[in-house]
Design an enzyme around this catalytic site. Structure first.
Site, PDB file in Angstrom:
ATOM      1  N   CYS A   2       0.823  -1.193   0.000  1.00 36.02           N
ATOM      2  CA  CYS A   2       0.000   0.000   0.000  1.00 36.02           C
ATOM      3  C   CYS A   2       0.866   1.255   0.000  1.00 36.02           C
ATOM      4  O   CYS A   2       2.029   1.219   0.368  1.00 36.02           O
ATOM      5  CB  CYS A   2      -0.940   0.098   1.207  1.00 36.02           C
ATOM      6  SG  CYS A   2      -1.899  -1.378   1.493  1.00 36.02           S
ATOM      7  N   ARG A  27       2.577   0.720  -5.649  1.00 31.20           N
ATOM      8  CA  ARG A  27       2.616  -0.023  -4.381  1.00 31.20           C
ATOM      9  C   ARG A  27       1.342  -0.828  -4.145  1.00 31.20           C
ATOM     10  O   ARG A  27       1.250  -1.583  -3.180  1.00 31.20           O
ATOM     11  CB  ARG A  27       2.810   0.949  -3.212  1.00 31.20           C
ATOM     12  CG  ARG A  27       4.052   1.797  -3.322  1.00 31.20           C
ATOM     13  CD  ARG A  27       4.142   2.746  -2.157  1.00 31.20           C
ATOM     14  NE  ARG A  27       4.298   2.047  -0.905  1.00 31.20           N
ATOM     15  CZ  ARG A  27       5.447   1.617  -0.420  1.00 31.20           C
ATOM     16  NH1 ARG A  27       6.551   1.830  -1.090  1.00 31.20           N
ATOM     17  NH2 ARG A  27       5.500   0.985   0.724  1.00 31.20           N
ATOM     18  N   TRP A  74      -3.151  -2.425  -1.526  1.00 31.77           N
ATOM     19  CA  TRP A  74      -2.918  -3.780  -2.031  1.00 31.77           C
ATOM     20  C   TRP A  74      -3.385  -4.689  -0.907  1.00 31.77           C
ATOM     21  O   TRP A  74      -2.786  -4.728   0.155  1.00 31.77           O
ATOM     22  CB  TRP A  74      -1.432  -3.992  -2.331  1.00 31.77           C
ATOM     23  CG  TRP A  74      -1.133  -5.308  -2.975  1.00 31.77           C
ATOM     24  CD1 TRP A  74      -1.243  -5.624  -4.304  1.00 31.77           C
ATOM     25  CD2 TRP A  74      -0.644  -6.493  -2.332  1.00 31.77           C
ATOM     26  NE1 TRP A  74      -0.859  -6.925  -4.509  1.00 31.77           N
ATOM     27  CE2 TRP A  74      -0.483  -7.484  -3.330  1.00 31.77           C
ATOM     28  CE3 TRP A  74      -0.325  -6.816  -1.009  1.00 31.77           C
ATOM     29  CZ2 TRP A  74      -0.025  -8.768  -3.044  1.00 31.77           C
ATOM     30  CZ3 TRP A  74       0.136  -8.105  -0.739  1.00 31.77           C
ATOM     31  CH2 TRP A  74       0.280  -9.061  -1.753  1.00 31.77           C
ATOM     32  N   ASN A 100      -0.057   1.678   6.133  1.00 29.49           N
ATOM     33  CA  ASN A 100       0.662   0.707   5.306  1.00 29.49           C
ATOM     34  C   ASN A 100       1.400  -0.234   6.253  1.00 29.49           C
ATOM     35  O   ASN A 100       2.126   0.238   7.129  1.00 29.49           O
ATOM     36  CB  ASN A 100       1.651   1.462   4.402  1.00 29.49           C
ATOM     37  CG  ASN A 100       2.671   0.546   3.735  1.00 29.49           C
ATOM     38  OD1 ASN A 100       3.807   0.933   3.515  1.00 29.49           O
ATOM     39  ND2 ASN A 100       2.281  -0.661   3.408  1.00 29.49           N
ATOM     40  N   GLY A 101       1.195  -1.540   6.073  1.00 29.09           N
ATOM     41  CA  GLY A 101       1.858  -2.504   6.947  1.00 29.09           C
ATOM     42  C   GLY A 101       0.859  -3.542   7.415  1.00 29.09           C
ATOM     43  O   GLY A 101      -0.212  -3.697   6.818  1.00 29.09           O
ATOM     44  N   GLU A 479      15.059 -14.894 -15.359  1.00 30.99           N
ATOM     45  CA  GLU A 479      14.520 -13.534 -15.334  1.00 30.99           C
ATOM     46  C   GLU A 479      13.617 -13.310 -16.560  1.00 30.99           C
ATOM     47  O   GLU A 479      12.556 -12.705 -16.457  1.00 30.99           O
ATOM     48  CB  GLU A 479      15.669 -12.523 -15.276  1.00 30.99           C
ATOM     49  CG  GLU A 479      15.276 -11.070 -15.414  1.00 30.99           C
ATOM     50  CD  GLU A 479      14.245 -10.607 -14.388  1.00 30.99           C
ATOM     51  OE1 GLU A 479      13.972 -11.321 -13.419  1.00 30.99           O
ATOM     52  OE2 GLU A 479      13.673  -9.513 -14.609  1.00 30.99           O
ATOM     53  N   LYS A 483       9.652 -12.264 -16.187  1.00 28.91           N
ATOM     54  CA  LYS A 483       9.097 -11.064 -16.809  1.00 28.91           C
ATOM     55  C   LYS A 483       7.930 -11.428 -17.696  1.00 28.91           C
ATOM     56  O   LYS A 483       6.892 -10.785 -17.690  1.00 28.91           O
ATOM     57  CB  LYS A 483      10.207 -10.391 -17.624  1.00 28.91           C
ATOM     58  CG  LYS A 483      10.168  -8.914 -17.680  1.00 28.91           C
ATOM     59  CD  LYS A 483      10.856  -8.227 -16.548  1.00 28.91           C
ATOM     60  CE  LYS A 483      10.502  -8.750 -15.180  1.00 28.91           C
ATOM     61  NZ  LYS A 483      11.287  -8.238 -14.114  1.00 28.91           N
ATOM     62  N   GLU A 486       4.813 -12.586 -15.741  1.00 32.55           N
ATOM     63  CA  GLU A 486       4.307 -11.500 -14.903  1.00 32.55           C
ATOM     64  C   GLU A 486       3.418 -10.523 -15.681  1.00 32.55           C
ATOM     65  O   GLU A 486       2.382 -10.101 -15.192  1.00 32.55           O
ATOM     66  CB  GLU A 486       5.536 -10.774 -14.358  1.00 32.55           C
ATOM     67  CG  GLU A 486       5.298  -9.711 -13.352  1.00 32.55           C
ATOM     68  CD  GLU A 486       6.612  -9.059 -12.921  1.00 32.55           C
ATOM     69  OE1 GLU A 486       7.655  -9.248 -13.586  1.00 32.55           O
ATOM     70  OE2 GLU A 486       6.586  -8.336 -11.921  1.00 32.55           O
ATOM     71  N   HIS A 502      15.853 -33.246 -18.186  1.00 28.48           N
ATOM     72  CA  HIS A 502      15.546 -33.987 -16.946  1.00 28.48           C
ATOM     73  C   HIS A 502      14.078 -33.834 -16.539  1.00 28.48           C
ATOM     74  O   HIS A 502      13.743 -34.005 -15.375  1.00 28.48           O
ATOM     75  CB  HIS A 502      16.463 -33.511 -15.821  1.00 28.48           C
ATOM     76  CG  HIS A 502      17.906 -33.818 -16.092  1.00 28.48           C
ATOM     77  ND1 HIS A 502      18.404 -35.101 -16.113  1.00 28.48           N
ATOM     78  CD2 HIS A 502      18.944 -33.002 -16.411  1.00 28.48           C
ATOM     79  CE1 HIS A 502      19.690 -35.069 -16.408  1.00 28.48           C
ATOM     80  NE2 HIS A 502      20.043 -33.808 -16.593  1.00 28.48           N
ATOM     81  N   LYS A 599       4.513  -3.223  -6.627  1.00 31.14           N
ATOM     82  CA  LYS A 599       5.938  -2.960  -6.826  1.00 31.14           C
ATOM     83  C   LYS A 599       6.752  -3.276  -5.580  1.00 31.14           C
ATOM     84  O   LYS A 599       7.850  -3.794  -5.659  1.00 31.14           O
ATOM     85  CB  LYS A 599       6.116  -1.488  -7.208  1.00 31.14           C
ATOM     86  CG  LYS A 599       7.542  -1.080  -7.501  1.00 31.14           C
ATOM     87  CD  LYS A 599       7.956  -1.594  -8.850  1.00 31.14           C
ATOM     88  CE  LYS A 599       9.390  -1.280  -9.191  1.00 31.14           C
ATOM     89  NZ  LYS A 599       9.905  -2.232 -10.189  1.00 31.14           N
TER      90      LYS A 599
HETATM   91  C1  F6R Z   1       9.495  -8.727 -10.850  1.00 34.11           C
HETATM   92  C2  F6R Z   1       9.664  -7.906  -9.661  1.00 34.11           C
HETATM   93  C3  F6R Z   1       9.674  -8.579  -8.336  1.00 34.11           C
HETATM   94  C4  F6R Z   1      10.715  -7.927  -7.418  1.00 34.11           C
HETATM   95  C5  F6R Z   1      10.646  -8.529  -6.016  1.00 34.11           C
HETATM   96  C6  F6R Z   1      11.726  -7.977  -5.111  1.00 34.11           C
HETATM   97  O1  F6R Z   1       9.522  -7.952 -12.007  1.00 34.11           O
HETATM   98  O2  F6R Z   1       9.772  -6.717  -9.744  1.00 34.11           O
HETATM   99  O3  F6R Z   1       9.919  -9.939  -8.477  1.00 34.11           O
HETATM  100  O4  F6R Z   1      11.980  -8.123  -7.981  1.00 34.11           O
HETATM  101  O5  F6R Z   1       9.397  -8.281  -5.467  1.00 34.11           O
HETATM  102  O6  F6R Z   1      11.628  -6.599  -5.009  1.00 34.11           O
HETATM  103  P1  F6R Z   1      12.841  -5.724  -4.469  1.00 34.11           P
HETATM  104  O7  F6R Z   1      13.918  -5.791  -5.480  1.00 34.11           O
HETATM  105  O8  F6R Z   1      12.276  -4.349  -4.322  1.00 34.11           O
HETATM  106  O9  F6R Z   1      13.270  -6.322  -3.178  1.00 34.11           O
END
Ligand code: F6R
Length: 604
Positions: A2, A27, A74, A100-101, A479, A483, A486, A502, A599
């Site tokens: 949030c 967020r 969120w 937030n929390g 990665e 991406k 996601e 495997h 995020k």
């Molecule tokens: C994927 C993504 C997430 C973050 C993860 C860690 O695109 O952004 O997987 O990498 O939530 O976030 P940070 O780097 O802020 O600890």
């Protein structure tokens, strides 16, 4: 999770609150709300949906007020409904709160308050805060004391901002969730992150855990939880507000992919001089006493950590990358002052990563963080921070920060290999360091010449998407898959290329394109593995330089410039970012705000 915002000063607060929330939506974005003081009680406007929907619903008849709070959510406790949206109010609407929390003891508090006659209207943990505050207001000598008593009763994590009816003031406190004060000539802001008020001020004060504040038109008073006055330094942020906007791109993600040359230039600047690595607070000898290295990270940052782990292993250093959420249970063995724990986190606020970092610190390890956010909790909690300097990243899918993390970790790996007894620098370290300054130019080349859009068009209708690579490129493959899934919502998996045979090979069909990453390191085996998939009908999309042998057998090709393998993997990653972006576009996905994600993941 949030985002919260609060504002006090001359003039109307609502517009500034709402525009702040728009900049905090990364967020969380499943409901939003604001509350303002307007001389006739506290008015609350909240609803499920994105901030744009709240904005549309705020018609001109909304009463004005110069002091207000706002929230974008969120969901953690209860679904994203109008009732569960913040701000939450107390029994008599005397108090309004955004939070937030997570309040871990909310069930006990709710029970206690119910016995005193309080009735609750939401499923949230947050709602206990305004009720508790109102309860304390009954007997406390003043409102500040009542607020202090309230936050002292809360267990868990919180950044809280509260209004009390009839008072030109905002009450705030931080424990475990980010909270930043913005100072703008008689106007004061509070927010979970700087972009919320960057249009108004670049002068900020970072709250520490246990800090409280009262914002009034005449100034801000900060105290600890005992009520003792404290002074925190005002810091000047040199972020360009333009950086926090889309700058003409359709999506933040596309902007962030396209601005990687600049982000990488900033990451690298001054860090390689005369062929030597120069890392500010980490001069030669910093890591003389290190025996083992643990990386702790989540998601994309974990993939950057895998990159770092591979480089350290290549240098003969005992290194392991852990998913931060597993670190506590993974029993990595005893840590000591000779263990270096590197928390890799873009935001510096990821709860799982902070949990692992704190545990390592408690157990006596040396703890550093590689992060993007100066002033983040990780930067403040670790012994030292190494900043990736990528600039603000708003798109939920991490792009430029992965590249900047991987480069930062690559340079850090050289410092570690120089310092640690028994470790050895790679034979081609000179070439690696010489070519790092070419990286922004090479990324530019990829961006200008990419055929990622055509590749996305060719394969978007497929059933599943596989990504393979070996060594460093295993991290790139993982990665690439993260991406893709996601933002497209399509099934994608990333494998070490040798693993395909495997098990995953059973899933391979002509409808499962395999993106294979070639960077000039361990490529022969990846090529063999790609051919094994191709023999089962899978189209191979080779991410490789123009004259690579794989081009003769690949069904499609995403070209990367020829360079040192450590940087080539990152160029391949940029091509894969673009394929994901264009595939998500074709599928009409909400690219910057994928469903169910946020995020900054501040819950465990
Ligand atoms: C994927 C993504 C997430 C973050 C993860 C860690 O695109 O952004 O997987 O990498 O939530 O976030 P940070 O780097 O802020 O600890």
């Amino acid at each position: 999770m949030c985002g919260i915002i609060a504002r006090i000063g001359e003039g109307d607060a609502i517009t500034k609150l709402v525009s702040g929330l728009e900049n905090l939506e990364y967020r969380g974005y499943d409901s939003a709300g604001v509350a303002v003081q307007n001389g006739s009680g506290i008015s609350v406007y909240k609803r499920s949906g994105q901030v744009s929907e709240l904005k549309d619903s705020l018609v001109s008849s909304v009463p004005k007020g110069n002091v207000g709070i706002g929230h974008t959510r969120w969901s953690t406790h209860g679904p994203p409904t109008d009732e569960n949206a913040h701000p939450h109010t107390s029994q008599t609407d005397e108090v309004a709160v955004v939070h937030n929390g997570i309040i871990e003891n909310y069930t006990e508090l709710k029970e206690m308050l119910r016995e005193k006659g309080h009735e609750f209207t939401s499923d949230t943990d947050t709602e206990v805060i305004p009720h508790l505050f109102e309860q304390y207001l009954e007997d406390a000598p003043d409102n500040v004391t009542a607020f202090r008593q309230t936050v002292r009763d809360l267990e868990g994590s919180y950044a809280v901002a509260a209004l009390v009816d009839g008072e030109d003031a905002i009450y705030a406190a931080r424990q475990g969730s980010p909270l930043i004060l913005g100072l703008d000539n008689g106007e004061y802001y509070l927010a979970s992150d700087v972009p919320a008020f960057l249009d108004h001020t670049e002068d900020v004060v970072y709250f520490e855990d246990g800090d409280m504040a009262i914002l009034e038109p005449t100034g801000v008073t900060m105290t600890d939880m005992e009520g003792n006055r404290i002074n925190r330094d005002v810091e000047h942020i040199d972020w360009d507000p333009e950086d926090a906007g889309k700058g003409g791109y359709d999506h933040y993600m596309l902007k962030e992919i396209n601005t990687q040359p600049n982000a990488l230039s900033n990451t690298i600047e001054g860090r390689v001089q005369d062929g030597e690595v120069n890392l500010e607070d980490f001069p030669p000898g910093t890591f003389d006493n290190v025996d083992d290295v643990h990386f702790v990270a989540c998601g994309t940052s974990y993939h950057a950590a895998l990159y770092g782990q591979q480089l350290l292993s290549n240098a003969g250093i005992r290194a392991q990358a852990f998913r931060a959420s597993e670190y506590v249970d993974a029993s990595p063995g005893p840590v000591s002052e000779n263990t270096l724990v590197i928390a890799v986190t873009q935001s510096g606020e990821t709860a799982d990563t902070l949990g692992a970092l704190r545990q390592a610190k408690t157990e006596g390890a040396q703890v550093i963080t590689v992060t993007n956010v100066v002033g983040s909790t990780a930067a403040r909690t670790a012994d030292e921070a190494l900043f990736i300097r990528a600039g603000p990243e708003i798109g939920v899918a991490a792009t430029k920060t992965f590249s900047s993390q991987a480069v930062t970790l690559s340079l850090l790996s050289v410092r570690l290999a120089e310092d640690i007894d028994g470790a050895s620098l790679p034979g081609d370290v000179d070439e690696m360091l010489e070519t790092v300054y070419d990286l922004p130019k090479h990324v530019d080349q990829v961006l200008e010449t990419t055929n990622a859009r055509a590749i996305a068009e060719k394969y978007t209708d497929s059933e599943s998407f596989f990504f393979i690579g070996r060594g460093l490129n295993n991290a790139v493959a993982k990665e690439g898959a993260l991406k893709f899934k996601e933002i497209t919502y399509e099934h994608a998996e990333g494998f070490a290329s040798g693993e395909l045979k495997h098990g995953p090979l059973a899933l391979v069909t002509p409808d499962t394109p395999v993106f294979a990453v070639f960077s000039g390191d361990g490529d022969g085996k990846t090529m063999k593995n790609a051919e094994e998939a191709q023999a089962r009908g899978a189209p191979i999309v080779a991410v490789a330089s123009a004259d690579h042998d794989v081009i003769d057998i690949a069904d499609s090709h995403l070209e990367i410039p020829e360079t040192h393998p450590v940087w080539a993997g990152l160029l391949a990653n940029v091509q894969l970012q673009l394929v994901s972006y264009y595939a998500a576009r074709l599928l009409d996905r909400p690219i910057d705000k994928p469903r169910n994600l946020a995020k900054s993941v501040t819950v465990e």
